[in-house]
Design a protein around this motif. Structure first.
Motif, PDB file in Angstrom:
ATOM      1  N   HIS A  60       1.127  13.536   4.531  1.00 13.36           N
ATOM      2  CA  HIS A  60       0.351  14.534   3.798  1.00 13.36           C
ATOM      3  C   HIS A  60       0.439  15.892   4.487  1.00 13.36           C
ATOM      4  O   HIS A  60       0.760  15.987   5.671  1.00 13.36           O
ATOM      5  CB  HIS A  60      -1.108  14.082   3.658  1.00 13.36           C
ATOM      6  CG  HIS A  60      -1.304  13.090   2.556  1.00 13.36           C
ATOM      7  ND1 HIS A  60      -2.093  13.343   1.457  1.00 13.36           N
ATOM      8  CD2 HIS A  60      -0.800  11.844   2.367  1.00 13.36           C
ATOM      9  CE1 HIS A  60      -2.075  12.305   0.639  1.00 13.36           C
ATOM     10  NE2 HIS A  60      -1.304  11.374   1.184  1.00 13.36           N
ATOM     11  N   ARG A 106      -7.704   6.799  -0.507  1.00  9.33           N
ATOM     12  CA  ARG A 106      -7.207   6.972   0.864  1.00  9.33           C
ATOM     13  C   ARG A 106      -8.043   6.064   1.765  1.00  9.33           C
ATOM     14  O   ARG A 106      -9.250   6.271   1.896  1.00  9.33           O
ATOM     15  CB  ARG A 106      -7.324   8.435   1.261  1.00  9.33           C
ATOM     16  CG  ARG A 106      -6.492   9.342   0.361  1.00  9.33           C
ATOM     17  CD  ARG A 106      -6.827  10.806   0.539  1.00  9.33           C
ATOM     18  NE  ARG A 106      -6.053  11.602  -0.394  1.00  9.33           N
ATOM     19  CZ  ARG A 106      -5.631  12.834  -0.166  1.00  9.33           C
ATOM     20  NH1 ARG A 106      -5.939  13.445   0.965  1.00  9.33           N
ATOM     21  NH2 ARG A 106      -4.920  13.475  -1.062  1.00  9.33           N
ATOM     22  N   CYS A 151      -6.051   7.013   7.744  1.00  5.78           N
ATOM     23  CA  CYS A 151      -5.474   8.335   7.974  1.00  5.78           C
ATOM     24  C   CYS A 151      -5.315   8.568   9.465  1.00  5.78           C
ATOM     25  O   CYS A 151      -6.153   8.133  10.260  1.00  5.78           O
ATOM     26  CB  CYS A 151      -6.391   9.398   7.369  1.00  5.78           C
ATOM     27  SG  CYS A 151      -5.766  11.092   7.472  1.00  5.78           S
ATOM     28  N   ASP A 160       2.606   1.539  -4.758  1.00  6.35           N
ATOM     29  CA  ASP A 160       3.235   2.816  -5.040  1.00  6.35           C
ATOM     30  C   ASP A 160       4.512   2.520  -5.813  1.00  6.35           C
ATOM     31  O   ASP A 160       5.404   1.846  -5.313  1.00  6.35           O
ATOM     32  CB  ASP A 160       3.558   3.519  -3.719  1.00  6.35           C
ATOM     33  CG  ASP A 160       4.091   4.923  -3.902  1.00  6.35           C
ATOM     34  OD1 ASP A 160       4.591   5.251  -4.995  1.00  6.35           O
ATOM     35  OD2 ASP A 160       4.031   5.692  -2.925  1.00  6.35           O
ATOM     36  N   GLY A 171      -1.047   4.949  -6.735  1.00  6.41           N
ATOM     37  CA  GLY A 171      -1.791   4.485  -5.567  1.00  6.41           C
ATOM     38  C   GLY A 171      -3.271   4.796  -5.691  1.00  6.41           C
ATOM     39  O   GLY A 171      -3.685   5.644  -6.471  1.00  6.41           O
ATOM     40  N   HIS A 184      -2.871   4.350   1.472  1.00  7.63           N
ATOM     41  CA  HIS A 184      -3.664   4.281   0.241  1.00  7.63           C
ATOM     42  C   HIS A 184      -3.958   2.837  -0.138  1.00  7.63           C
ATOM     43  O   HIS A 184      -3.179   1.931   0.178  1.00  7.63           O
ATOM     44  CB  HIS A 184      -2.891   4.927  -0.915  1.00  7.63           C
ATOM     45  CG  HIS A 184      -2.699   6.397  -0.768  1.00  7.63           C
ATOM     46  ND1 HIS A 184      -3.582   7.313  -1.279  1.00  7.63           N
ATOM     47  CD2 HIS A 184      -1.723   7.117  -0.158  1.00  7.63           C
ATOM     48  CE1 HIS A 184      -3.155   8.531  -0.994  1.00  7.63           C
ATOM     49  NE2 HIS A 184      -2.034   8.442  -0.315  1.00  7.63           N
ATOM     50  N   HIS A 215       0.836  -1.197   0.000  1.00  8.68           N
ATOM     51  CA  HIS A 215       0.000   0.000   0.000  1.00  8.68           C
ATOM     52  C   HIS A 215       0.868   1.243   0.000  1.00  8.68           C
ATOM     53  O   HIS A 215       1.886   1.299   0.699  1.00  8.68           O
ATOM     54  CB  HIS A 215      -0.902   0.033   1.241  1.00  8.68           C
ATOM     55  CG  HIS A 215      -1.899  -1.067   1.250  1.00  8.68           C
ATOM     56  ND1 HIS A 215      -3.135  -0.938   0.644  1.00  8.68           N
ATOM     57  CD2 HIS A 215      -1.855  -2.318   1.757  1.00  8.68           C
ATOM     58  CE1 HIS A 215      -3.808  -2.065   0.790  1.00  8.68           C
ATOM     59  NE2 HIS A 215      -3.042  -2.922   1.465  1.00  8.68           N
TER      60      HIS A 215
END
Length: 169
Positions: A66, A162, A165, A147, A159, A143, A61
């Motif tokens: 961010h 979302r 988080c 990647d 990716g 994600h 993943h």
């Protein structure tokens, strides 16, 4: 007395060199159930992200730091998008390029997170260009999908959505 003072200083030093971030499911309606925690600690080689996560789809993943300290959904083209308020990948140099964690792209590019067949992630990843001071006021994002650390053939490493988080204090 001296040994108590030494222990107290070591405890303060240890807490200043590591932080813990709770990851929650990211959804169009907001945050959901807890997925677990990621401990982030300093090392001579960069930051170590040590996950203790569960309930995830198996495989690799995308995993990123961010820009904003929010996991709230926002509208894009009139439709809610999970954790969009976190903004894009942390990119203080304005490179505007996705790249390898050790390369010259976004500073928020982390190695992919491996999730085992049972849905658990416990393998640490190393971010050699990050320091603890970079983390405050940001979000840690997981994600769907892998990647490839490039903007080709798809932007942002290809990716997916979302799915997890966590706000970094």
């Amino acid at each position: 007395m001296k040994s108590l003072l030494t222990l107290a200083l070591l405890a303060v030093s240890a807490s200043a060199s590591a932080i813990s971030v709770e990851l929650l499911q990211a959804g169009e309606a907001g945050s959901g159930a807890t997925l677990g925690r990621v401990e982030i600690s300093d090392s001579p080689y960069g930051l170590v992200f040590s996950p203790q996560l569960h309930g995830l789809p198996p495989g690799l993943h995308g995993f990123h730091l961010h820009q904003n300290a929010s996991c709230a959904p926002q509208l894009r083209d009139g439709k809610p998008v999970a954790a969009l308020a976190a903004g894009g990948h942390y990119d203080p140099a304005a490179s505007n390029r996705h790249g390898a964690p050790w390369g010259d792209g976004h500073l928020g590019d982390l190695p992919p997170l491996y999730v085992d067949a049972a849905g658990n992630a416990s393998q640490p990843v190393l971010a050699p260009r990050l320091k603890l001071a970079d983390l405050a006021g940001r979000a840690l994002m997981l994600h769907a999908g892998g990647d490839n650390h490039a903007d080709q053939p798809a932007a942002l490493g290809g990716g997916g959505a979302r799915i997890g988080c966590g706000v970094i204090p």
